[in-house]
Design an enzyme around this catalytic site. Structure first.
Site, PDB file in Angstrom:
ATOM      1  N   LYS A   1      79.497  68.631  25.232  1.00 52.88           N
ATOM      2  CA  LYS A   1      80.162  67.351  24.960  1.00 52.88           C
ATOM      3  C   LYS A   1      81.517  67.553  24.262  1.00 52.88           C
ATOM      4  O   LYS A   1      82.422  66.748  24.403  1.00 52.88           O
ATOM      5  CB  LYS A   1      79.231  66.507  24.079  1.00 52.88           C
ATOM      6  CG  LYS A   1      79.680  65.089  23.845  1.00 52.88           C
ATOM      7  CD  LYS A   1      78.542  64.309  23.216  1.00 52.88           C
ATOM      8  CE  LYS A   1      78.921  62.921  22.800  1.00 52.88           C
ATOM      9  NZ  LYS A   1      77.770  62.188  22.254  1.00 52.88           N
TER      10      LYS A   1
ATOM     11  N   GLU B   1      78.627  54.686  20.477  1.00 57.87           N
ATOM     12  CA  GLU B   1      77.346  55.009  19.839  1.00 57.87           C
ATOM     13  C   GLU B   1      77.041  54.106  18.636  1.00 57.87           C
ATOM     14  O   GLU B   1      75.923  53.579  18.539  1.00 57.87           O
ATOM     15  CB  GLU B   1      77.320  56.487  19.437  1.00 57.87           C
ATOM     16  CG  GLU B   1      77.156  57.391  20.659  1.00 57.87           C
ATOM     17  CD  GLU B   1      77.574  58.831  20.435  1.00 57.87           C
ATOM     18  OE1 GLU B   1      77.813  59.224  19.275  1.00 57.87           O
ATOM     19  OE2 GLU B   1      77.665  59.577  21.421  1.00 57.87           O
TER      20      GLU B   1
ATOM     21  N   ASP C   1      76.198  58.706  11.071  1.00 57.03           N
ATOM     22  CA  ASP C   1      75.566  59.482  12.143  1.00 57.03           C
ATOM     23  C   ASP C   1      75.757  60.976  11.896  1.00 57.03           C
ATOM     24  O   ASP C   1      76.845  61.515  12.064  1.00 57.03           O
ATOM     25  CB  ASP C   1      76.215  59.058  13.485  1.00 57.03           C
ATOM     26  CG  ASP C   1      75.609  59.789  14.683  1.00 57.03           C
ATOM     27  OD1 ASP C   1      74.831  60.746  14.492  1.00 57.03           O
ATOM     28  OD2 ASP C   1      75.928  59.399  15.816  1.00 57.03           O
TER      29      ASP C   1
END
Ligand code: AMP
Length: 628
Positions: free
Chosen positions: A69, A168, A190
């Site tokens: 990613k 997200e 996160d």
């Protein structure tokens, strides 16, 4: 009926979820796990995806791709650090992007991500017995347009119809149903396997707005594991004089055992790491055992330098959002590493509030993505608008017309480029007037800013190709740039506040546009008819000027038509039909003139025609006013 799924395509792990009986539900993979490592390995003509790929990573470092990613949608020049860190081979692609080199094969980040997606979807099909063709995929809020497009393409390569790319943190807030509440400020914290992201969102009445994002792209649970590995290796070395990190197999076993111990310490005050036959004693050739007790407090001491890196990004995110910690209504924890008690304590200390952790932090993003997928396929009734432009954005073009570049309700970030040209011959500059709104007339919309692109070289009207680009980032910051292609001359403006209109203002602007739709469209048609005549006039003036040796007899009818056109253009009371009539008359006069002069100067005339036509095909027939 084919089902739509929500997919959290993570740096370290991915999760797939679906709406079942009106509730988002995580689907287990073929191995029975709820999360799937985002790891792909190539080994002896075999392709492994997920846990099996992760397990053999250290032993097959060159053939195991993980944290792909980090490369999605990025150019070679942007990923120097990542390339250096990666144990696998990354090469520069012809298009300036990156490829992973495995043996003689090259794989793009999109292709590798597609392999992960394909496994998730195949396992989900087995699990549900349903055909899965549509998906919502999540990305970090800070992902730019290229990174989002790459993610979308990974979905396409995996055979999916990607309904939407969702941020997200927004997905996490959706999983908590926060959009149903009144206006709230939400901080999404996160901490995953390899990255740390903090986002501040404004949520209310179905609309999400990312106010700020911050983080550390190289901080996560794997660093905690390595902190334990380093400690184990150094203790072992001082006890037996053996460097375990030099042995790949021993290293792999230490990494796995450290992650397991770390996870256990989230629930227990102490654990034991036990690795039999980890090495051979160089003196006696007897097998050596590694057995170590690790307490939670010792673990916290080991990761303290890493924990200290959490504070800065949280404070910056609050500052950038323009709020103090007391203004945060909800804190949502995302990512497996937020299960570490010391991490939760830091969040609590920093924000002076208990974080909300009723939804599983590894799953919350995928669950929210499934909710959004449900909304998009009509399974969930609520209307949710995610991170969208509240109003259309565009530019003022000739005749006071508002030309839209980005439609309202487009998901941000977004980038759009269109080509414009000049109205007058030898125009030395254009003024770019940036506006927001739904009306056809620029004057009725909200002006956001203006800038000039100047010092253009003298060129006939319609010749310069001016590329205007609107680029809105995830925080709603709009950057508008204009570039004249032949000279490369450029100018730009940055507008911070495209989304600060109150909901009432937005609603009023949309209602006004609806109420005035008829009048606006008449205005626009009139302006377009006037512009068409003006373009024809400019072209005719060009042709006359360029055909110096034409006789007065040939010139006069065309000059008369040009004069008549100019008179009409300057007269505010001329209607659309008259403009159209004059355009036709002028076109006919121009044609007659060109035919007459072509007879005497055939070749030059036809060459000029061809190049004029070519230029016009490439540009939008909307023109700027000269910048004086
Ligand atoms: P994510 O990227 O959100 O899947 O997070 C993965 C990271 O969370 C990995 O480093 C895991 O080791 C870590 N993790 C998962 N569960 C726990 C737990 N109970 N305690 C501590 N870390 C965990």
């Amino acid at each position: 009926m084919p089902k739509a799924v929500g997919i959290d395509l993570g740096t370290t792990n991915s999760v797939i979820s679906i709406m079942e009986g009106g509730e988002p539900t995580v689907l287990v993979n073929g191995e029975g796990a709820r999360t799937t490592p985002s790891v792909v390995a190539f080994k002896d003509d075999q392709r492994l995806v997920g846990q099996v790929a992760k397990r053999q990573a250290v032993l097959n470092a060159q053939g195991t791709l993980f944290e792909v990613k980090r490369f999605m949608g990025r150019t070679w020049d942007e990923v120097k650090d990542e390339v250096e860190r990666a144990p696998y081979e990354v090469v520069k692609a012809d298009d300036g992007g990156v490829r992973f080199k495995i043996g003689d094969d090259l794989h793009s980040p999109e292709q590798v991500s597609a392999m992960v997606l394909r496994k998730l979807v195949a396992d989900a099909k087995d699990q549900t017995g349903q055909d899965i063709t549509q998906a919502v995929i999540t990305v970090p809020a800070y992902f730019n347009n290229a990174q989002r497009e790459a993610t979308q393409n990974a979905g396409k390569i995996a055979g999916l119809d990607v309904l939407r790319i969702v941020n997200e943190p927004t997905a996490a807030a959706l999983a908590y149903g926060l959009e149903k509440k009144g206006n709230e400020t939400v901080l999404v914290f996160d901490l995953g396997g390899g990255t740390f992201d903090v986002s501040v969102l404004e949520v209310g009445d179905g609309v999400f707005e990312v106010k700020s994002t911050n983080g550390d792209t190289h901080l996560g649970g794997s660093d905690f594991d390595y902190a334990i590995v380093d400690w184990l290796a150094s203790e072992f070395k001082s006890e037996y004089g053996v460097d375990l990190k030099a042995d790949k197999q021993a290293l792999q076993r230490m990494i796995e055992a450290s992650e397991k111990a770390k996870i256990e310490l989230s629930g227990l005050p102490e654990t034991t790491i036990s690795l039999p036959f980890i090495a051979m004693d160089p003196a006696s050739n007897a097998p050596l055992y590694l057995e170590k007790k690790l307490s939670r407090s010792k673990f916290e001491e080991l990761i303290r330098p890493l924990l200290n890196r959490i504070t800065g990004p949280v404070q910056s995110a609050l500052k950038d959002a323009g709020i103090s910690k007391s203004e945060v209504d909800e804190i949502i924890l995302v990512g497996g590493s937020t299960r570490v008690p010391a991490v939760k304590d830091i969040v609590k200390d920093l924000l002076g509030k208990e974080p909300n952790q009723s939804v599983n932090p590894d799953e919350v993003v995928a669950l929210g993505a499934a909710v959004q997928a449900g909304v998009l396929v009509g399974e969930v009734d609520d209307i949710v608008l995610l991170d969208v432009t509240p109003l259309s954005l565009g530019v003022e073009t000739k005749g006071g017309v508002f030309t839209t570049l980005i439609e309202r309700n487009t998901t941000v970030p977004v980038r759009k480029t269109e080509t414009f040209t000049t109205a007058e011959a030898n125009q030395t500059g254009v003024e770019v007037h940036v506006l927001q709104g739904e009306r056809s007339m620029a004057a009725q919309n909200k002006s956001l800013g203006r800038f000039k692109l100047e010092d253009l070289p003298p060129m006939p009207a319609g010749m310069p190709q001016i590329e205007i680009t609107y680029d809105i980032d995830a925080n709603g910051v709009l950057n508008v740039s204009a570039q004249e292609k032949s000279t490369g001359k450029e100018a730009s403006i940055t507008i911070q506040n495209t989304t600060t209109l109150s909901e009432d203002e937005v609603e009023k602007m949309v209602k006004d546009a609806e109420a005035n739709a008829e009048a606006d469209s008449q205005f626009k048609e009139l302006a377009e008819a006037r512009n068409a005549l003006d373009s024809m006039r400019a072209q005719a003036v060009n042709v006359i000027n360029e055909t110096e040796d034409a006789s007065d007899e040939d010139k006069q009818p065309l000059q008369d038509a040009i004069d008549e056109a100019q008179k009409a253009i300057d007269d505010p009371n001329v209607d659309k039909a008259r403009f159209e009539e004059l355009t036709q008359t002028l076109a006919a006069a121009l044609q007659t003139f060109q035919q007459a002069t072509a007879k005497t100067d055939g070749e030059a005339g036809s060459e000029a025609d061809a190049s004029d036509g070519g230029d016009e095909d490439d540009v939008i027939d909307a023109e700027f006013k000269p910048a004086e």
